[in-house]
Enzyme design. Structure first.
Site: not given
Length: 242
Positions: A20-21
């Site tokens: 999850t950037l």
């Protein structure tokens, strides 16, 4: 021959490893306070897709087991994953059938380990959590961030609430708050957040937990006033403004 080219599955495994950037659908502040008989918690029901208020019926306060309430800011899908972890934890605890049940202190401790563990894997759960509850007459209220920073206090808040609501709570909270006074204090904080936080919406829930159990209110709106002079021309007196 290069081992990467000789084994096409290695390419697939590398491509499938994702992190999850950046959070996509997020909720804003959660506020929790202790009051005379237990814990009160408030959160609005907005889910923002970037800067767009895309969803307006997202419940961000949930009951955990018999003794705890959990509220979450941040990525909604990660909050759903946390709820799945907690469902498994509570189910495993119930399977022992030994007359004991996990209290809020144990659940909060578990969440601090989960959040810190995921942070160390560089794959954090993108949430700030508020965990409150009552067990054996003892009130408990704590918070944990997405990197595992945690503490307990008489009042806690996440997101913008940490900056805008906690000063109000420091001035007006006291340990003998009645239920009605506690709700009024939370509504005052939520109204300030509605005025100042672009991601807040005027649709909220307030939850309470006591020795008798959990009650989560139906969604409702606050009375607001938008005629303040500072709202009419917010750049008056601001240096460097257009």
């Amino acid at each position: 021959m290069d081992s990467t080219h000789s084994n096409p599955m290695s390419l697939c495994s590398q491509a499938d490893s994702q992190r999850t950037l950046y959070p996509y659908v997020t909720g804003t502040s959660v506020i929790g306070i202790k009051y005379k008989d237990g814990i009160l918690m408030a959160a609005d029901m907005g889910g923002s897709y970037g800067s767009t208020l895309r969803y307006k019926s997202v419940e961000r306060i949930k009951c955990i087991g018999k003794h705890s309430l959990l509220g979450a800011s941040g990525e909604i899908s990660d909050f759903q994953e946390i709820l799945r972890y907690l469902d498994e934890l509570i189910l495993y605890d119930n399977m022992w059938d030994d007359g004991n049940s996990l209290g809020p202190k144990e659940v909060h401790s578990y969440l601090t380990r989960v959040m810190y563990n995921r942070r160390n894997k560089f794959n954090p759960l993108w949430n700030s959590l508020v965990l409150g509850g009552v067990k054996d007459g003892q009130k408990y209220l704590g918070t944990v961030s997405m990197i595992g920073v945690h503490y307990e206090d008489d009042h806690v808040a996440t997101g913008f609430g940490n900056h805008l609501a906690r000063p109000i709570l420091r001035d007006e909270w006291h340990k003998d708050l009645s239920f009605e006074d506690g709700v009024r204090l939370l509504e005052k904080c939520m109204r300030v957040l509605l005025y100042r936080d672009r991601s807040a919406i005027n649709k909220l829930q307030i939850a309470k937990i006591t020795e008798e159990g959990v009650t989560i209110s139906q969604p409702y709106s606050l009375k607001t006033f938008w005629g303040f002079s500072a709202f009419q021309n917010p750049t008056v007196g601001a240096e460097g403004s257009w």
